[in-house]
Design a protein around this motif. Structure first.
Motif, mmCIF file in Angstrom:
data_model
loop_
_atom_site.group_PDB
_atom_site.id
_atom_site.type_symbol
_atom_site.label_atom_id
_atom_site.label_comp_id
_atom_site.label_asym_id
_atom_site.label_seq_id
_atom_site.Cartn_x
_atom_site.Cartn_y
_atom_site.Cartn_z
ATOM 1 N N ALA A 190 22.955 18.555 -53.978
ATOM 2 C CA ALA A 190 22.493 19.370 -55.114
ATOM 3 C C ALA A 190 23.469 19.307 -56.292
ATOM 4 C CB ALA A 190 22.293 20.813 -54.674
ATOM 5 N N LEU A 191 24.755 19.114 -56.001
ATOM 6 C CA LEU A 191 25.793 18.993 -57.036
ATOM 7 C C LEU A 191 26.479 17.635 -56.868
ATOM 8 C CD1 LEU A 191 27.557 22.506 -56.871
ATOM 9 C CD2 LEU A 191 25.936 21.708 -58.588
ATOM 10 N N PRO A 192 25.827 16.544 -57.276
ATOM 11 C CA PRO A 192 26.373 15.211 -56.990
ATOM 12 C C PRO A 192 27.555 14.779 -57.868
ATOM 13 C CG PRO A 192 24.342 15.013 -58.235
ATOM 14 C CD PRO A 192 24.522 16.476 -57.926
ATOM 15 N N ASP A 193 27.778 15.421 -58.998
ATOM 16 C CA ASP A 193 28.838 15.005 -59.910
ATOM 17 C C ASP A 193 30.201 15.511 -59.418
ATOM 18 O OD1 ASP A 193 30.542 14.422 -62.019
ATOM 19 O OD2 ASP A 193 29.226 15.280 -63.560
ATOM 20 N N PRO A 194 31.150 14.608 -59.134
ATOM 21 C CA PRO A 194 32.479 15.054 -58.694
ATOM 22 C C PRO A 194 33.139 16.027 -59.665
ATOM 23 C CG PRO A 194 32.252 12.703 -58.324
ATOM 24 C CD PRO A 194 31.037 13.144 -59.121
ATOM 25 N N ALA A 195 32.772 15.976 -60.933
ATOM 26 C CA ALA A 195 33.343 16.902 -61.921
ATOM 27 C C ALA A 195 32.951 18.354 -61.631
ATOM 28 C CB ALA A 195 32.892 16.518 -63.325
ATOM 29 N N ASP A 196 31.874 18.564 -60.862
ATOM 30 C CA ASP A 196 31.431 19.919 -60.531
ATOM 31 C C ASP A 196 32.240 20.561 -59.407
ATOM 32 O OD1 ASP A 196 29.409 19.911 -62.425
ATOM 33 O OD2 ASP A 196 27.909 19.146 -61.017
ATOM 34 N N HIS A 197 33.147 19.783 -58.802
ATOM 35 C CA HIS A 197 33.881 20.259 -57.621
ATOM 36 C C HIS A 197 35.382 20.261 -57.883
ATOM 37 C CE1 HIS A 197 30.129 19.763 -55.419
ATOM 38 N NE2 HIS A 197 30.013 18.628 -56.074
ATOM 39 N N PRO A 198 35.957 21.430 -58.161
ATOM 40 C CA PRO A 198 37.406 21.469 -58.304
ATOM 41 C C PRO A 198 38.076 20.967 -57.015
ATOM 42 C CG PRO A 198 36.445 23.502 -59.094
ATOM 43 C CD PRO A 198 35.353 22.736 -58.405
ATOM 44 N N VAL A 199 39.082 20.121 -57.190
ATOM 45 C CA VAL A 199 39.827 19.559 -56.057
ATOM 46 C C VAL A 199 41.301 19.831 -56.323
ATOM 47 C CG1 VAL A 199 40.448 17.439 -54.829
ATOM 48 C CG2 VAL A 199 38.110 17.743 -55.693
ATOM 49 N N PHE A 200 41.995 20.313 -55.282
ATOM 50 C CA PHE A 200 43.412 20.659 -55.409
ATOM 51 C C PHE A 200 44.227 19.911 -54.368
ATOM 52 C CE2 PHE A 200 40.913 24.143 -57.043
ATOM 53 C CZ PHE A 200 41.586 24.511 -58.190
ATOM 54 N N ARG A 201 45.297 19.283 -54.820
ATOM 55 C CA ARG A 201 46.247 18.611 -53.935
ATOM 56 C C ARG A 201 47.223 19.672 -53.460
ATOM 57 N NH1 ARG A 201 47.419 15.007 -57.307
ATOM 58 N NH2 ARG A 201 46.098 13.368 -56.473
ATOM 59 N N LEU A 202 47.502 19.694 -52.170
ATOM 60 C CA LEU A 202 48.428 20.661 -51.591
ATOM 61 C C LEU A 202 49.841 20.093 -51.560
ATOM 62 C CD1 LEU A 202 46.237 21.867 -48.598
ATOM 63 C CD2 LEU A 202 46.786 23.160 -50.664
ATOM 64 N N ARG A 203 50.808 20.908 -51.909
ATOM 65 C CA ARG A 203 52.226 20.534 -51.882
ATOM 66 C C ARG A 203 53.021 21.653 -51.205
ATOM 67 N NH1 ARG A 203 51.753 15.447 -53.268
ATOM 68 N NH2 ARG A 203 51.221 15.002 -55.410
ATOM 69 N N SER A 204 54.014 21.263 -50.431
ATOM 70 C CA SER A 204 54.914 22.264 -49.851
ATOM 71 C C SER A 204 55.721 22.910 -50.964
ATOM 72 C CB SER A 204 55.876 21.615 -48.842
ATOM 73 O OG SER A 204 55.144 21.109 -47.758
ATOM 74 N N ARG A 205 55.964 24.204 -50.820
ATOM 75 C CA ARG A 205 56.816 24.883 -51.802
ATOM 76 C C ARG A 205 58.259 24.559 -51.476
ATOM 77 N NH1 ARG A 205 54.989 31.042 -52.569
ATOM 78 N NH2 ARG A 205 52.805 30.646 -52.233
ATOM 79 N N GLY A 206 59.037 24.389 -52.521
ATOM 80 C CA GLY A 206 60.436 24.160 -52.237
ATOM 81 C C GLY A 206 61.114 23.314 -53.177
#
Length: 137
Positions: free
Chosen positions: A121-137
């Motif tokens: 239903a939402l085929p455009d990747p721009a419609d999906h926020p994506v976050f890369r995870l990083r360790s804090r430090g």
């Protein structure tokens, strides 16, 4: 927000499925805790973390969810996987870099209830926020 692309989950998923998901999908479902962008209170939701090419990602597959808006406001979060909690920071992936991540997400999690139909239903990747995870430090 009029331009917010988001497919709200049905009542049953939101109120029952999200509470039970960590119990039945322990190998796939983690708990993400983020600070509310207005209240500052911790909010916790079930998420599926994608491991892709040596990185970990959070994909807001329903579109611009509250947890994605909260991460945009405050990129620090807590991720609980099988009872172990990590303190992490996130970095939003630019839209141009999302297509291969979204393809990997669909391949890995497309069999989960509702994921494939929402991504169709939402085929455009721009419609999906994506976050890369990083360790804090």
């Amino acid at each position: 927000m009029a331009d917010r692309t988001y497919l709200k989950p049905p009542w049953m998923q939101q109120h029952v499925g999200n509470r039970l998901a960590p119990l039945f999908g322990r190998s796939m479902v983690s708990r993400l805790s983020v600070r509310g962008r207005t209240s500052g209170r911790w909010r916790t939701v079930p998420v599926a973390v994608l491991d892709h090419e040596g990185e970990r990602y959070l994909v807001s597959y329903r579109g611009l969810s509250d947890w994605a808006l909260n991460l945009r406001a405050t990129p620090e979060c807590r991720l609980t996987v099988r009872g172990r909690t990590e303190e992490l920071t996130t970095e939003e992936v630019p839209e141009a870099e999302r297509p291969p991540i979204m393809a990997a997400y669909r391949e890995k999690f497309g069999s989960m209830p509702t994921v494939s139909s929402v991504l169709t239903a939402l085929p455009d990747p721009a419609d999906h926020p994506v976050f890369r995870l990083r360790s804090r430090g």
